[in-house]
Design a protein around this motif. Sequence first.
Motif, short mmCIF file in Angstrom:
data_model
loop_
_atom_site.label_atom_id
_atom_site.label_comp_id
_atom_site.label_asym_id
_atom_site.label_seq_id
_atom_site.Cartn_x
_atom_site.Cartn_y
_atom_site.Cartn_z
N ASN A 1 68.19 13.02 13.56
CA ASN A 1 68.41 11.72 14.19
C ASN A 1 69.69 11.71 15.02
N ILE A 2 69.69 10.82 16.00
CA ILE A 2 70.81 10.75 16.94
C ILE A 2 71.18 9.28 17.14
N ALA A 3 72.46 8.98 16.95
CA ALA A 3 72.94 7.59 17.01
C ALA A 3 73.23 7.19 18.45
N ASN A 4 73.13 5.89 18.72
CA ASN A 4 73.52 5.39 20.05
C ASN A 4 73.77 3.88 19.97
N ALA A 5 74.18 3.32 21.11
CA ALA A 5 74.49 1.89 21.18
C ALA A 5 73.31 1.10 21.76
N GLY A 6 72.09 1.62 21.60
CA GLY A 6 70.90 0.92 22.08
C GLY A 6 70.41 1.49 23.40
N PRO A 7 69.13 1.27 23.72
CA PRO A 7 68.55 1.83 24.96
C PRO A 7 69.32 1.40 26.20
N GLY A 8 69.69 2.37 27.02
CA GLY A 8 70.41 2.06 28.26
C GLY A 8 71.92 2.18 28.12
N SER A 9 72.40 2.29 26.87
CA SER A 9 73.85 2.47 26.68
C SER A 9 74.20 3.90 27.09
N ALA A 10 75.49 4.15 27.23
CA ALA A 10 75.94 5.48 27.66
C ALA A 10 75.51 6.54 26.65
N SER A 11 75.70 6.24 25.36
CA SER A 11 75.36 7.22 24.33
C SER A 11 73.86 7.50 24.34
N HIS A 12 73.06 6.48 24.63
CA HIS A 12 71.61 6.68 24.67
C HIS A 12 71.21 7.54 25.86
N LEU A 13 71.79 7.25 27.04
CA LEU A 13 71.45 8.04 28.24
C LEU A 13 71.77 9.51 28.01
N CYS A 14 72.97 9.75 27.47
CA CYS A 14 73.41 11.12 27.25
C CYS A 14 72.49 11.82 26.22
N GLY A 15 72.19 11.12 25.13
CA GLY A 15 71.31 11.68 24.10
C GLY A 15 69.90 11.90 24.62
N MET A 16 69.45 10.99 25.48
CA MET A 16 68.10 11.11 26.05
C MET A 16 68.03 12.36 26.96
N LEU A 17 69.06 12.57 27.76
CA LEU A 17 69.08 13.76 28.63
C LEU A 17 69.16 15.03 27.80
N PHE A 18 69.93 14.96 26.70
CA PHE A 18 70.07 16.13 25.82
C PHE A 18 68.69 16.50 25.26
N GLN A 19 67.95 15.51 24.78
CA GLN A 19 66.63 15.78 24.20
C GLN A 19 65.65 16.28 25.25
N SER A 20 65.68 15.64 26.45
CA SER A 20 64.69 16.07 27.45
C SER A 20 65.02 17.46 27.98
N THR A 21 66.32 17.81 28.05
CA THR A 21 66.66 19.16 28.52
C THR A 21 66.23 20.20 27.49
N LEU A 22 66.40 19.86 26.20
CA LEU A 22 65.99 20.83 25.15
C LEU A 22 64.50 20.74 24.83
N LYS A 23 63.84 19.71 25.38
CA LYS A 23 62.42 19.43 25.08
C LYS A 23 62.20 19.25 23.57
N VAL A 24 63.07 18.44 22.99
CA VAL A 24 62.98 18.14 21.56
C VAL A 24 63.07 16.63 21.39
N ASP A 25 62.26 16.06 20.49
CA ASP A 25 62.36 14.62 20.22
C ASP A 25 63.14 14.39 18.94
N MET A 26 64.13 13.51 19.03
CA MET A 26 64.90 13.15 17.82
C MET A 26 64.67 11.66 17.53
N THR A 27 64.98 11.24 16.33
CA THR A 27 64.86 9.82 16.00
C THR A 27 66.13 9.12 16.47
N SER A 28 65.94 8.12 17.33
CA SER A 28 67.06 7.39 17.89
C SER A 28 67.48 6.29 16.91
N VAL A 29 68.77 6.22 16.57
CA VAL A 29 69.25 5.19 15.65
C VAL A 29 70.23 4.28 16.41
#
Length: 329
Positions: A155-183
């Motif tokens: 799982n990967i924490a963030n401040a909600g969809p569209g927040s900076a932490s979410h954008l960064c985590g989303m790019l990280f997952q799409s670059t690695l082609k791995v899905d994590m649970t967003s918290v």
Amino acid sequence: MRSKFLSVVAVGALLASANALAQEYPAANKTITFVLPYAAGGPTDKAARDLAQSMSKAMGGHSIVIDNAAGASGSIGANKVAKASPDGYTLLFTHIAQATLSSFFRTLPYNVEKDFEYLGLVSENPMNLIGRPSLPSNNMAELVSWINANKGKINIANAGPGSASHLCGMLFQSTLKVDMTSVPYKGTAPAMTDLIGGQVDLMCDQTTTTIPQIEGKKVKSFAVTTSSRLSSPVLKDMPTMQEAGLKDFNVTIWQGLYAPKGTPAAVLKKLNDALKTAVKDPEFIRKQDAGGASVINDARNDPAGHKSFVMSEVTKWAPIIKSAGVYAD
Ligand code: ASP
């Protein structure tokens, strides 16, 4: 004829009261509030408090307070300001969410382009991928192996969809082609507490708040998100995501100040003058620098430059967000 005369009188009265407001602004007995759409103690909150201190100094010591109106990825606070009285006493301090939330949310209760006066951007912030202290990996190569061996469990924490932490985590997952649970949290301060406690595995956050936790050995750091390494003494040996093999990975976010649409021009000018003095304040510069952030000192400190930059960021992020297919209601 009579109603035309009355409307001319009404417009005249409105203009006179706007002028009176602008002349006495900021009134000695009225506090200016920066609405901050994330939890207290996070990086956006920290930057807002630094700016409030330096702007207050620039306004002869006028009182500026922070109102943490957190929730719904930062849209609750933004909406509060969009609907506030346009008198210069209620302002929004926010980050890249101002450009990304309209792509994440199917509907937003405000319009980013039309409902705000743009007062100026103040700083740019690199981000940092960090992990819970009990993770078995100590560098990006080990982290990527661990992620691949634990697909579906991370799982990967963030401040909600569209927040900076979410954008960064989303790019990280799409670059690695791995899905994590967003918290999602109301900000990365409460997320950091859970990361330190081991309740979540990973998070991307601004370096302004990761640096003290890395220094205190409370979290593990894996990479910075900028295209070149940072000069901060704590992070200077930290590889970039690109060096770690994540092609084209580059996330830097920005922060700025907004007023409700319709705030009188003379009030906006006083606020913009104070903002421009604040970004030259050595104390403000020193605090941003210590957190790995850089102070903006260009045309984006002005309303027109700020607005055209944010609109270009809306255009830049919209296709990236749409292609990720993540939506919030
Ligand atoms: N760092 C947060 C974000 O991910 C917001 C915050 O809590 O400052 O957008």
